[in-house]
Design a protein around this motif. Structure first.
Motif, PDB file in Angstrom:
ATOM      1  N   GLU A 161      49.873 -83.033  42.745  1.00  0.00           N
ATOM      2  CA  GLU A 161      51.366 -82.536  42.735  1.00  0.00           C
ATOM      3  C   GLU A 161      52.069 -82.623  44.009  1.00  0.00           C
ATOM      4  O   GLU A 161      53.248 -82.803  44.000  1.00  0.00           O
ATOM      5  CB  GLU A 161      51.339 -81.331  41.962  1.00  0.00           C
ATOM      6  CG  GLU A 161      51.189 -81.281  40.484  1.00  0.00           C
ATOM      7  CD  GLU A 161      51.168 -79.962  39.890  1.00  0.00           C
ATOM      8  OE1 GLU A 161      51.566 -79.056  40.562  1.00  0.00           O
ATOM      9  OE2 GLU A 161      50.821 -80.031  38.556  1.00  0.00           O
ATOM     10  N   SER A 162      51.489 -82.375  45.070  1.00  0.00           N
ATOM     11  CA  SER A 162      51.876 -82.312  46.558  1.00  0.00           C
ATOM     12  C   SER A 162      52.067 -83.690  46.839  1.00  0.00           C
ATOM     13  O   SER A 162      52.794 -83.896  47.833  1.00  0.00           O
ATOM     14  CB  SER A 162      51.181 -81.555  47.163  1.00  0.00           C
ATOM     15  OG  SER A 162      49.710 -82.302  47.472  1.00  0.00           O
ATOM     16  N   ALA A 163      51.532 -84.821  46.264  1.00  0.00           N
ATOM     17  CA  ALA A 163      51.730 -86.068  46.889  1.00  0.00           C
ATOM     18  C   ALA A 163      52.842 -86.878  45.917  1.00  0.00           C
ATOM     19  O   ALA A 163      53.131 -87.829  46.406  1.00  0.00           O
ATOM     20  CB  ALA A 163      50.400 -86.801  46.863  1.00  0.00           C
ATOM     21  N   THR A 164      52.712 -86.724  44.740  1.00  0.00           N
ATOM     22  CA  THR A 164      53.556 -87.657  43.806  1.00  0.00           C
ATOM     23  C   THR A 164      54.045 -86.824  42.533  1.00  0.00           C
ATOM     24  O   THR A 164      53.311 -85.804  42.139  1.00  0.00           O
ATOM     25  CB  THR A 164      52.851 -88.735  43.399  1.00  0.00           C
ATOM     26  OG1 THR A 164      53.671 -89.643  42.446  1.00  0.00           O
ATOM     27  CG2 THR A 164      51.414 -88.298  42.529  1.00  0.00           C
ATOM     28  N   ASP A 165      55.211 -86.905  42.052  1.00  0.00           N
ATOM     29  CA  ASP A 165      55.547 -86.434  40.742  1.00  0.00           C
ATOM     30  C   ASP A 165      55.138 -87.215  39.514  1.00  0.00           C
ATOM     31  O   ASP A 165      55.679 -86.778  38.508  1.00  0.00           O
ATOM     32  CB  ASP A 165      57.345 -86.183  40.948  1.00  0.00           C
ATOM     33  CG  ASP A 165      57.870 -87.670  41.080  1.00  0.00           C
ATOM     34  OD1 ASP A 165      57.237 -88.591  41.167  1.00  0.00           O
ATOM     35  OD2 ASP A 165      59.193 -87.676  41.123  1.00  0.00           O
ATOM     36  N   LYS A 166      54.510 -88.232  39.960  1.00  0.00           N
ATOM     37  CA  LYS A 166      53.856 -88.871  38.572  1.00  0.00           C
ATOM     38  C   LYS A 166      52.639 -88.113  38.044  1.00  0.00           C
ATOM     39  O   LYS A 166      52.007 -87.340  38.661  1.00  0.00           O
ATOM     40  CB  LYS A 166      53.371 -90.387  39.053  1.00  0.00           C
ATOM     41  CG  LYS A 166      54.365 -91.225  39.727  1.00  0.00           C
ATOM     42  CD  LYS A 166      55.342 -91.497  38.778  1.00  0.00           C
ATOM     43  CE  LYS A 166      56.492 -92.612  39.322  1.00  0.00           C
ATOM     44  NZ  LYS A 166      57.587 -92.910  38.288  1.00  0.00           N
ATOM     45  N   PRO A 167      52.579 -88.475  36.628  1.00  0.00           N
ATOM     46  CA  PRO A 167      51.702 -87.613  36.043  1.00  0.00           C
ATOM     47  C   PRO A 167      50.222 -87.709  36.152  1.00  0.00           C
ATOM     48  O   PRO A 167      49.588 -88.975  36.583  1.00  0.00           O
ATOM     49  CB  PRO A 167      52.070 -87.653  34.446  1.00  0.00           C
ATOM     50  CG  PRO A 167      52.413 -89.169  34.497  1.00  0.00           C
ATOM     51  CD  PRO A 167      53.151 -89.186  35.754  1.00  0.00           C
ATOM     52  N   VAL A 168      49.512 -86.977  35.940  1.00  0.00           N
ATOM     53  CA  VAL A 168      48.056 -87.009  36.110  1.00  0.00           C
ATOM     54  C   VAL A 168      47.525 -87.698  34.706  1.00  0.00           C
ATOM     55  O   VAL A 168      47.486 -86.807  33.757  1.00  0.00           O
ATOM     56  CB  VAL A 168      47.081 -85.940  36.590  1.00  0.00           C
ATOM     57  CG1 VAL A 168      45.820 -86.079  36.390  1.00  0.00           C
ATOM     58  CG2 VAL A 168      47.497 -85.486  37.932  1.00  0.00           C
ATOM     59  N   LEU A 169      46.866 -88.892  34.734  1.00  0.00           N
ATOM     60  CA  LEU A 169      46.547 -89.382  33.337  1.00  0.00           C
ATOM     61  C   LEU A 169      45.255 -88.977  32.871  1.00  0.00           C
ATOM     62  O   LEU A 169      45.069 -88.916  31.931  1.00  0.00           O
ATOM     63  CB  LEU A 169      46.717 -90.989  33.539  1.00  0.00           C
ATOM     64  CG  LEU A 169      48.092 -91.587  33.887  1.00  0.00           C
ATOM     65  CD1 LEU A 169      48.026 -93.211  34.119  1.00  0.00           C
ATOM     66  CD2 LEU A 169      49.078 -91.399  32.701  1.00  0.00           C
ATOM     67  N   GLY A 170      44.547 -88.546  33.642  1.00  0.00           N
ATOM     68  CA  GLY A 170      42.986 -88.362  33.399  1.00  0.00           C
ATOM     69  C   GLY A 170      42.298 -87.917  34.575  1.00  0.00           C
ATOM     70  O   GLY A 170      42.630 -88.204  35.844  1.00  0.00           O
ATOM     71  N   GLY A 171      41.329 -86.969  34.130  1.00  0.00           N
ATOM     72  CA  GLY A 171      40.164 -86.675  35.329  1.00  0.00           C
ATOM     73  C   GLY A 171      38.793 -86.901  34.879  1.00  0.00           C
ATOM     74  O   GLY A 171      38.391 -86.758  33.693  1.00  0.00           O
ATOM     75  N   ILE A 172      38.047 -87.535  35.921  1.00  0.00           N
ATOM     76  CA  ILE A 172      36.887 -88.078  35.718  1.00  0.00           C
ATOM     77  C   ILE A 172      35.872 -87.256  36.130  1.00  0.00           C
ATOM     78  O   ILE A 172      35.800 -86.984  37.364  1.00  0.00           O
ATOM     79  CB  ILE A 172      36.723 -89.419  35.911  1.00  0.00           C
ATOM     80  CG1 ILE A 172      37.873 -90.271  35.439  1.00  0.00           C
ATOM     81  CG2 ILE A 172      35.409 -90.303  35.581  1.00  0.00           C
ATOM     82  CD1 ILE A 172      37.865 -90.399  33.835  1.00  0.00           C
ATOM     83  N   THR A 173      34.887 -86.447  35.809  1.00  0.00           N
ATOM     84  CA  THR A 173      33.995 -85.660  36.117  1.00  0.00           C
ATOM     85  C   THR A 173      33.001 -86.337  36.940  1.00  0.00           C
ATOM     86  O   THR A 173      32.716 -87.525  36.757  1.00  0.00           O
ATOM     87  CB  THR A 173      33.212 -84.939  35.081  1.00  0.00           C
ATOM     88  OG1 THR A 173      32.639 -85.867  34.131  1.00  0.00           O
ATOM     89  CG2 THR A 173      34.160 -84.011  34.215  1.00  0.00           C
ATOM     90  N   LEU A 174      32.482 -85.643  37.917  1.00  0.00           N
ATOM     91  CA  LEU A 174      31.716 -86.338  38.953  1.00  0.00           C
ATOM     92  C   LEU A 174      30.131 -86.310  38.131  1.00  0.00           C
ATOM     93  O   LEU A 174      29.713 -85.344  37.373  1.00  0.00           O
ATOM     94  CB  LEU A 174      31.229 -85.253  40.184  1.00  0.00           C
ATOM     95  CG  LEU A 174      30.327 -85.447  41.152  1.00  0.00           C
ATOM     96  CD1 LEU A 174      30.948 -86.753  41.938  1.00  0.00           C
ATOM     97  CD2 LEU A 174      30.077 -84.378  42.153  1.00  0.00           C
ATOM     98  N   ASP A 175      29.713 -87.540  38.499  1.00  0.00           N
ATOM     99  CA  ASP A 175      28.063 -87.782  38.224  1.00  0.00           C
ATOM    100  C   ASP A 175      27.191 -88.129  39.286  1.00  0.00           C
ATOM    101  O   ASP A 175      27.458 -89.323  39.883  1.00  0.00           O
ATOM    102  CB  ASP A 175      28.122 -88.878  37.080  1.00  0.00           C
ATOM    103  CG  ASP A 175      26.706 -89.072  36.552  1.00  0.00           C
ATOM    104  OD1 ASP A 175      25.920 -88.459  36.839  1.00  0.00           O
ATOM    105  OD2 ASP A 175      26.665 -90.302  35.841  1.00  0.00           O
ATOM    106  N   PRO A 176      26.380 -87.243  39.824  1.00  0.00           N
ATOM    107  CA  PRO A 176      25.659 -87.666  41.095  1.00  0.00           C
ATOM    108  C   PRO A 176      24.832 -88.911  40.733  1.00  0.00           C
ATOM    109  O   PRO A 176      24.455 -89.604  41.435  1.00  0.00           O
ATOM    110  CB  PRO A 176      24.467 -86.265  40.836  1.00  0.00           C
ATOM    111  CG  PRO A 176      25.120 -85.330  40.160  1.00  0.00           C
ATOM    112  CD  PRO A 176      26.057 -86.213  39.285  1.00  0.00           C
ATOM    113  N   GLU A 177      24.652 -89.224  39.419  1.00  0.00           N
ATOM    114  CA  GLU A 177      23.822 -90.633  39.335  1.00  0.00           C
ATOM    115  C   GLU A 177      24.704 -91.631  38.766  1.00  0.00           C
ATOM    116  O   GLU A 177      24.353 -92.516  38.114  1.00  0.00           O
ATOM    117  CB  GLU A 177      22.671 -90.074  37.978  1.00  0.00           C
ATOM    118  CG  GLU A 177      21.720 -89.174  38.452  1.00  0.00           C
ATOM    119  CD  GLU A 177      20.641 -89.007  37.417  1.00  0.00           C
ATOM    120  OE1 GLU A 177      20.744 -89.702  36.316  1.00  0.00           O
ATOM    121  OE2 GLU A 177      19.638 -88.543  37.384  1.00  0.00           O
TER     122      GLU A 177
END
Length: 490
Positions: A226-242
């Motif tokens: 939100e501090s960089a753009t007013d465009k929406p966050v379409l999704g969040g991809i979780t971290l996978d160590p593998e």
């Protein structure tokens, strides 16, 4: 006057909320706990190294003799005593008094050094003087306090306030409470010192945590976008160590929480309002290593699972990854189509049993930007937009080369990938401003590598999702095998 960029306005309007402070505390809880415990331990250790000091106190009463027992005379004498006490307090630790104490107790010190351990006080409007002294020897502390009181009274009565002639002094100083030998040390105060050490360590830790929050410009969660753009966050991809071992998580493990993250992104993408029927998306990032290629590939598989006709184009002609991830032959592809060596229908390769078709990058050309910005590229994308429901183009990072910006002019818009813990806010802002500068449409941001635990954790990481409708995608096609022709020759 030129108005500030949209991203700058966003930063100016952003307010710090309580959850921001809680996030900082959560992110730095190890630092807070460590420095707090270290501060208390350091104070405790320092206290043990200090020599115990014992404090003894004697109290003296100052009065003025009166020849008359009248109320007026008594009141005047009391007022005089109160005024005189203020001056007498300064006489307690004077050399004329302490020289006598040193001689009487046979002390091996000087008046100046002895004065540092003596404190004389008197409450306001009082005729009582308290004399306190501290020493590592409790018996000596009491002896010094009593000696100071006795010699102080003698100096004042018989020397400083003695009238001329043989008349007795009008001032009387009597000991009303002699100093007793203390049984417990007055310092160091270990509980107090430990408390101060704990608070000091906590304050230091909070300062370091705040400084780290100010200096750390990396994106850690969707909230930071939100501090960089007013465009929406379409999704969040979780971290996978593998992730490197199994980049196509939607195909390899459909019930994995990370695979569900891509399906969530797929759902949000289906509701994007685009101009016309064309759904051609350029997927890029601000810098390298932010997961744009794996995001593009998994999103393409997730879209194909719904029955949509999907084309995955490797538009990264400098460092292509799609063919490697998808397990297909990539020597013939986009560059061959653009220079007219191969027809588009011959270059497309079907992947698995789904309606997913891959267009690899082909041979690495010497002029990637010129090819991607050519009319041949525009005609190719128009032909694919007419034959497919979705066209996803994996493109190089925006801040490194102009390829993604160039090809975005022929697409419906751009999906920008930002990696948690890697992408920096100024870089993301610069990428957004670059797209806005050329008039490209940015639909939103996809945040990748979100942790599944901690203050920046993503919701899908907290449980394992298994839907009855999830089906494993078909196996990829053989390397180099031509697809059934979904489009006419471009």
């Amino acid at each position: 006057m030129r108005p500030p960029p949209r991203g700058e306005n966003r930063r100016m309007e952003q307010r710090v909320e309580l959850r921001d402070y809680l996030r900082i505390l959560h992110r730095n809880w190890v630092l807070l706990l460590s420095l707090t415990v270290l501060g208390g331990a350091a104070a405790f250790g320092w206290s043990l190294l200090q020599t115990p000091k014992y404090e003894a106190t004697t109290q003296l009463y100052v009065s003025v003799r009166s020849d008359s027992s009248g109320v007026t005379e008594l009141a005047q004498g009391t007022n005089f005593a109160r005024q005189a006490v203020v001056s007498f307090v300064d006489v307690v630790d004077s050399a004329v008094v302490l020289d006598r104490v040193i001689d009487e107790l046979n002390l091996n010190t000087t008046p100046q050094e002895l004065a540092k351990s003596i404190e004389a006080t008197s409450p306001t409007n009082s005729v009582v003087i308290s004399v306190s002294t501290s020493n590592s020897d409790p018996a000596l502390a009491a002896a010094i306090a009593n000696s100071v009181g006795t010699n102080f009274a003698d100096v004042v009565v018989n020397q400083l306030e003695k009238p001329s002639g043989s008349a007795p002094s009008l001032v009387r100083i009597e000991t009303i409470e002699p100093a007793l030998v203390p049984t417990a040390p007055s310092s160091p105060r270990i509980p107090l010192n430990v408390l101060i050490g704990v608070l000091g360590g906590l304050v230091l830790a909070l300062g370091i945590a705040a400084l780290r929050a100010v200096l750390d410009t990396r994106i850690h969660s969707s909230h930071d976008v939100e501090s960089a753009t007013d465009k929406p966050v379409l999704g969040g991809i979780t971290l996978d160590p593998e992730a490197k071992k199994r980049p196509l998580i939607v195909h390899a493990d459909p019930r994995n929480p990370r695979a569900e993250s891509f399906r969530s992104l797929r759902t949000n993408l289906q509701f994007i309002d685009v101009d016309g029927d064309s759904r051609t998306f350029v997927i890029s990032s601000a810098g390298p290593g932010e997961g744009k290629s794996t995001t593009t590939a998994n999103l393409a598989i997730a879209l194909a699972e719904t029955g949509a006709r999907v084309a995955l184009v490797d538009g990264d002609l400098r460092l292509p990854r799609v063919a490697e991830y998808m397990g297909i032959e990539g020597s013939v592809g986009l560059t061959d189509v653009l220079i007219g060596r191969v027809d588009l229908a011959d270059a497309l390769q079907q992947w698995g049993n789904e309606r997913l078709f891959i267009l690899p990058s082909g041979q690495t050309p010497p002029n990637p930007s010129e090819l991607l910005g050519s009319q041949a590229m525009q005609r190719t994308l128009e032909a694919m937009a007419g034959a497919f429901d979705y066209v996803l183009i994996d493109s190089p990072p925006l801040l490194l080369v102009t390829d993604a910006a160039v090809v975005s002019r022929f697409a419906s818009g751009v999906l920008l990938v930002a990696a948690s813990g890697i992408t920096r806010k100024p870089h993301l802002s610069a990428a957004v401003e670059r797209l806005e500068g050329i008039g490209s449409r940015l639909f939103g941001v996809i945040v990748t590598m979100l942790p599944t635990r901690g203050p920046d954790s993503y919701a899908y990481g907290s449980y394992s999702y298994a839907g009855a409708t999830d089906t494993r995608a078909g196996a990829p096609g053989k390397s180099g095998e031509a697809a059934s022709r979904p489009v006419e020759n471009a």
